[in-house]
Design a protein around this motif. Structure first.
Motif, short mmCIF file in Angstrom:
data_model
loop_
_atom_site.label_atom_id
_atom_site.label_comp_id
_atom_site.label_asym_id
_atom_site.label_seq_id
_atom_site.Cartn_x
_atom_site.Cartn_y
_atom_site.Cartn_z
N GLU A 52 0.82 -1.21 0.00
CA GLU A 52 0.00 0.00 0.00
C GLU A 52 0.85 1.25 0.00
OE1 GLU A 52 -4.00 -0.84 2.23
OE2 GLU A 52 -2.34 -1.55 3.46
N THR A 53 1.94 1.22 0.73
CA THR A 53 2.81 2.38 0.79
C THR A 53 3.36 2.72 -0.58
OG1 THR A 53 3.52 1.62 2.95
CG2 THR A 53 4.84 3.33 1.92
N GLU A 54 3.78 1.70 -1.29
CA GLU A 54 4.61 1.93 -2.46
C GLU A 54 3.82 2.14 -3.74
OE1 GLU A 54 8.12 3.10 -3.51
OE2 GLU A 54 7.45 2.47 -1.52
N LEU A 55 2.60 1.70 -3.74
CA LEU A 55 1.84 1.86 -4.97
C LEU A 55 0.82 2.98 -4.78
CD1 LEU A 55 1.36 -1.94 -5.66
CD2 LEU A 55 3.30 -0.49 -6.15
N PRO A 111 19.68 2.66 -4.36
CA PRO A 111 20.54 1.64 -3.73
C PRO A 111 20.34 1.53 -2.23
CG PRO A 111 21.80 3.31 -4.97
CD PRO A 111 20.43 3.84 -4.75
N GLN A 112 19.59 2.41 -1.62
CA GLN A 112 19.45 2.34 -0.17
C GLN A 112 18.87 0.98 0.24
OE1 GLN A 112 17.29 4.47 -1.83
NE2 GLN A 112 18.55 6.32 -1.98
N ALA A 113 19.59 0.34 1.11
CA ALA A 113 19.21 -1.02 1.48
C ALA A 113 17.83 -1.08 2.14
CB ALA A 113 20.25 -1.61 2.43
N ARG A 114 17.47 -0.04 2.86
CA ARG A 114 16.20 -0.13 3.59
C ARG A 114 14.99 0.00 2.66
NH1 ARG A 114 15.12 5.23 3.47
NH2 ARG A 114 16.93 6.55 3.77
N ARG A 115 15.24 0.39 1.43
CA ARG A 115 14.13 0.45 0.49
C ARG A 115 13.91 -0.90 -0.19
NH1 ARG A 115 11.70 4.98 -2.48
NH2 ARG A 115 10.13 3.55 -1.69
N ARG A 116 14.73 -1.84 0.12
CA ARG A 116 14.70 -3.11 -0.62
C ARG A 116 13.32 -3.76 -0.63
NH1 ARG A 116 17.76 -6.69 -3.15
NH2 ARG A 116 17.01 -8.83 -3.11
N LYS A 117 12.71 -3.83 0.52
CA LYS A 117 11.41 -4.51 0.58
C LYS A 117 10.39 -3.80 -0.30
CE LYS A 117 11.17 -6.77 4.11
NZ LYS A 117 11.25 -7.18 5.52
N LEU A 137 11.04 -2.05 -2.99
CA LEU A 137 11.35 -2.31 -4.40
C LEU A 137 10.94 -3.73 -4.78
CD1 LEU A 137 14.82 -0.55 -4.81
CD2 LEU A 137 12.53 0.30 -5.32
N GLN A 138 11.11 -4.64 -3.84
CA GLN A 138 10.70 -6.01 -4.10
C GLN A 138 9.21 -6.08 -4.44
OE1 GLN A 138 11.83 -8.28 -0.69
NE2 GLN A 138 12.32 -10.12 -1.86
N VAL A 139 8.46 -5.36 -3.66
CA VAL A 139 7.01 -5.35 -3.88
C VAL A 139 6.68 -4.71 -5.22
CG1 VAL A 139 4.89 -4.28 -3.08
CG2 VAL A 139 6.37 -5.48 -1.47
N VAL A 140 7.37 -3.64 -5.53
CA VAL A 140 7.12 -2.98 -6.82
C VAL A 140 7.46 -3.94 -7.97
CG1 VAL A 140 7.90 -1.15 -8.36
CG2 VAL A 140 7.49 -0.66 -5.95
N ALA A 141 8.58 -4.61 -7.84
CA ALA A 141 8.97 -5.55 -8.90
C ALA A 141 7.91 -6.64 -9.07
CB ALA A 141 10.33 -6.16 -8.58
#
Lengths: 197, 197
Positions: free
Chosen positions: A194-197, B147-153, B155-159
């Motif tokens: 929800e946050t990211e989209l 590249p910020q590691a804390r954004r990984r989750k 980005l995973q969801v976006v992918a």
DNA sequence: CCGGAAATTTACAGTCTGTGTAATTTCAAA
DNA sequence: TTTGAAATTACACAGACTGTAAATTTCCGG
């Protein structure tokens, strides 16, 4: 002697189910003990007390043994979604249904099966198909809550994203060898959604 | 005689690539003509002018022929995402990258391959794995933008959601036999994604 | 140009999953 | 007790894939 109330066939069918169950258990145990590829059909058949040919009377393939252990899942998903009250946004609804199901995913046995399903390329691929089935189940259940045809595309997207989030949750959970409960991963993933989209 | 500038090996490698390419084309044509399962390895090898055993020197399996035709895709995805300017939200960025790639998905050949990949259970399953690879590629490319590691989750969801939306788009497009362009389905799906979540 | 190292190709034999077929056994129901 | 369908099996076979060792080709340094 007549049928009992809930036995349309009886004796024969019951034995059939028992045999199938026995093969499934034997097979799973052999997979766990020796690995999937190292376990031949002949070994499974022998350990089940049947001929190799008879195996294919009960399962259409070696892989099918593993599918049998998961056959209840789509129905469980459907039921869990239908049990939710529809006064929530679709995504929340599915999230909550999944949280209630998380227990089943987490059983000792489910984890063992999951490990096998990750052990070869072939199984990893067919395991993906399982998620497609779940997606279908989610979509069908959501469609009962919101039958309007024009919402279909929206529900399709929700089903896709939900099952995807579930998959990522299970992956992340598996990577950490089950330190934290699966449920916490699910919460994280859905909120990221929800946050990211 | 020395190597040319961009030829670290030369003659031998070139011939190898040619042979591989020839097998891939022969195989694909046979699949299209006779169906995937009805086409035996021996037939492919014979039509390619090699022995059956040599086939496995070039491809690790029959299925691998089809994968070979899609090997460029993850890289294309990566490149398309990296080419986008990062002053957009991740989801939009991927959407726009996909829109630019939509042409490649739509080629005559890609459609033929897609049809084969839907023709058997086995191939449908392994085709899902392709989407997993795309997901990985998307995630990697996005990770270079952020590249910020804390954004990984996140980005995973976006992918996951992007590739999922792409899959739904291709499905819907295929169901309508390509009446409307793929791009319009992609736009719809991605906007549904934002609306509904 | 030559001889050996390395890459390529092949034959052969074998394993394993899965299918077709026909014969045999089991068993529920008439 | 007979009968017919379901269950089980043996046998033969196709097809994908692997291991191995022997040829053949190509490359590369001397």
């Amino acid at each position: 002697m007549e049928n009992e109330s809930t036995a349309p066939e009886g004796w024969r069918e019951q034995k059939r189910r028992e045999t199938r169950q026995r093969i499934a258990e034997t097979g799973l145990n052999l997979f766990i003990a020796n690995g999937y590829e190292a376990t031949t059909l002949e070994a499974i058949a022998a350990a089940s007390g049947i001929s190799a040919r008879t195996f294919f009377y009960y399962f259409k393939s070696k892989e099918d043994i593993l599918l049998a252990w998961q056959q209840g899942l789509p129905d469980a998903v459907r039921a869990a979604i239908l049990a939710e009250s529809p006064d929530q946004r679709p995504l929340h609804l599915v999230r909550n249904a999944f949280l209630k199901l998380a227990v089943q995913f987490s059983s000792e046995q489910a984890v063992a099966i999951d490990r096998i399903l990750r052990s070869t390329e072939q199984l990893r691929a067919s395991n993906q198909a399982k998620f497609l089935l779940m997606e279908k189940a989610v979509l069908e259940a959501l469609s009962e809550h919101w039958p309007q045809a024009r919402r279909r595309k929206a529900l399709q997207v929700v089903a896709m994203a939900s099952v995807g989030a579930m998959r990522l949750s299970v992956d992340a959970w598996g990577d950490e060898a089950g330190q934290k409960p699966l449920a916490s991963f699910i919460k994280q993933m859905f909120s990221a959604l929800e946050t990211e989209l």
